[in-house]
Scaffold this active site. Structure first.
Site, PDB file in Angstrom:
ATOM      1  N   ASP A 174       0.822  -1.217   0.000  1.00 24.15           N
ATOM      2  CA  ASP A 174       0.000   0.000   0.000  1.00 24.15           C
ATOM      3  C   ASP A 174       0.859   1.272   0.000  1.00 24.15           C
ATOM      4  OD1 ASP A 174       1.020  -0.035   2.563  1.00 24.15           O
ATOM      5  OD2 ASP A 174      -0.916  -0.063   3.586  1.00 24.15           O
ATOM      6  N   HIS A 189       3.412   1.915   2.067  1.00 29.47           N
ATOM      7  CA  HIS A 189       3.949   2.357   3.361  1.00 29.47           C
ATOM      8  C   HIS A 189       5.460   2.136   3.427  1.00 29.47           C
ATOM      9  CE1 HIS A 189       3.118  -1.873   5.092  1.00 29.47           C
ATOM     10  NE2 HIS A 189       4.393  -1.676   5.405  1.00 29.47           N
TER      11      HIS A 189
HETATM   12  C1  GLP Z   1       6.622  -4.366   7.056  1.00 28.61           C
HETATM   13  C2  GLP Z   1       7.712  -3.430   7.561  1.00 28.61           C
HETATM   14  C3  GLP Z   1       8.210  -2.530   6.468  1.00 28.61           C
HETATM   15  C4  GLP Z   1       8.526  -3.346   5.240  1.00 28.61           C
HETATM   16  C5  GLP Z   1       7.275  -4.031   4.744  1.00 28.61           C
HETATM   17  C6  GLP Z   1       7.481  -4.822   3.456  1.00 28.61           C
HETATM   18  O1  GLP Z   1       5.373  -3.790   7.044  1.00 28.61           O
HETATM   19  N1  GLP Z   1       7.305  -2.633   8.648  1.00 28.61           N
HETATM   20  O2  GLP Z   1       9.349  -1.821   6.917  1.00 28.61           O
HETATM   21  O3  GLP Z   1       9.051  -2.524   4.240  1.00 28.61           O
HETATM   22  O4  GLP Z   1       6.856  -4.910   5.770  1.00 28.61           O
HETATM   23  O5  GLP Z   1       7.998  -6.093   3.738  1.00 28.61           O
HETATM   24  P1  GLP Z   1       8.657  -7.024   2.675  1.00 28.61           P
HETATM   25  O6  GLP Z   1       9.997  -6.451   2.363  1.00 28.61           O
HETATM   26  O7  GLP Z   1       8.765  -8.351   3.358  1.00 28.61           O
HETATM   27  O8  GLP Z   1       7.761  -7.062   1.496  1.00 28.61           O
END
Ligand code: GLP
Length: 270
Positions: free
Chosen positions: A145, A147
């Site tokens: 999304d 973030h």
């Molecule tokens: C979590 C963390 C983020 C991270 C996101 C994506 O929500 N708080 O910092 O960027 O996951 O994770 P992934 O890299 O496993 O897709």
């Protein structure tokens, strides 16, 4: 605009990050690394660990600040970001644990209801980052999304470290780390704000796979908007976005990014 580098896979991305960070540590042994959890930075940490060992780089004075943490998980819980940063960064890189900080450390698993601990933890964390001289290189993943850290859509682009409520999508995305049971995923977190992240001197965002394509396109080529918190990278003077072909698949300006990277002067690092 950020520099966009399209790579073959996570390891190639990781080597680019690791080379820049290793060179930084050689020049500045007390470098401050901004650390992230999630799967996206894992190959980058592995590549960095490998360079540290092969080039015998002294990391005993390197410092680290993580982006975020769940509220209410004991620090020893395997899915707390305290444990995750220990497992994926502190141990493999051989950092001094006393030099590495995670926003929930001072809370020590305190529940959201414990205002005396939770209410001011964010400000104190920002003060600690400032006292360390600020973050030199901040590694970032991105949520589907848009973030970064746990700054969900709607987060203030000027925010400092603070308590946030997790979006349902994020809790569903992260349920895989909690036996697939979303009810075990905490509802709240403490996260560096977008304003905090923007203070780091260099931002390196990594994204891989088709599921991130839309968020990457919004981040790099959409308008700057709290609706896609990662789009705040466009306001940063030194941001690098490293993506694989799948995560790059919705970028309109791909040919230019490839051309620019292929013609980058050899003396210029990321
Ligand atoms: C979590 C963390 C983020 C991270 C996101 C994506 O929500 N708080 O910092 O960027 O996951 O994770 P992934 O890299 O496993 O897709």
């Amino acid at each position: 605009m950020a520099e966009v580098i399209i790579v073959k896979d996570q390891h190639q991305a990781g080597r680019i990050y690791a080379r820049a960070v290793a060179d930084l540590i050689k020049q500045k042994p007390t470098a401050v690394l901004g650390l992230a959890t999630g799967s996206s930075p894992l190959a980058a940490y592995e590549e960095l660990a490998s360079i540290i060992y092969t080039e015998h780089i002294d990391v005993s004075h390197v410092r680290g600040f993580a982006l975020d943490e769940y509220i209410g998980l004991p620090l020893s819980h395997p899915q707390s970001y305290h444990s995750t940063i220990w497992r994926t960064v502190v141990e493999p890189l051989g950092l001094n644990p006393a030099n590495v900080h995670v926003p929930g450390d001072a809370l020590n698993g305190a529940p959201l209801s414990d205002g005396s601990k939770v209410a001011h933890a964010g400000e104190k964390y920002d003060q600690a980052i400032a006292a360390a001289g600020g973050v030199d290189v901040q590694i970032l993943g991105i949520g589907t999304d848009g973030h970064v850290g746990f700054n969900e859509p709607g987060s203030s682009l000027a925010s400092g470290t603070r308590i946030k409520t997790l979006a349902e999508q994020t809790r569903n995305d992260n349920a895989r780390f909690f036996n697939g049971d979303v009810s075990q995923v905490p509802t709240h977190c403490i996260t560096q704000g977008i304003g905090t992240i923007l203070k780091a001197r260099h931002l390196v965002l990594l994204a891989f796979g088709e599921a991130k394509a839309e968020a990457v396109a919004e981040t790099v080529e959409g308008g700057v908007s709290a609706f896609c918190p990662a789009s705040a990278l466009q306001l940063h003077p030194h941001a690098t976005v490293i993506v694989d072909e799948q995560a790059a698949s919705r970028l309109r300006n791909k040919d230019y990014y490839r051309w620019a990277y292929a013609h980058k002067p050899v003396w210029q690092s990321i």
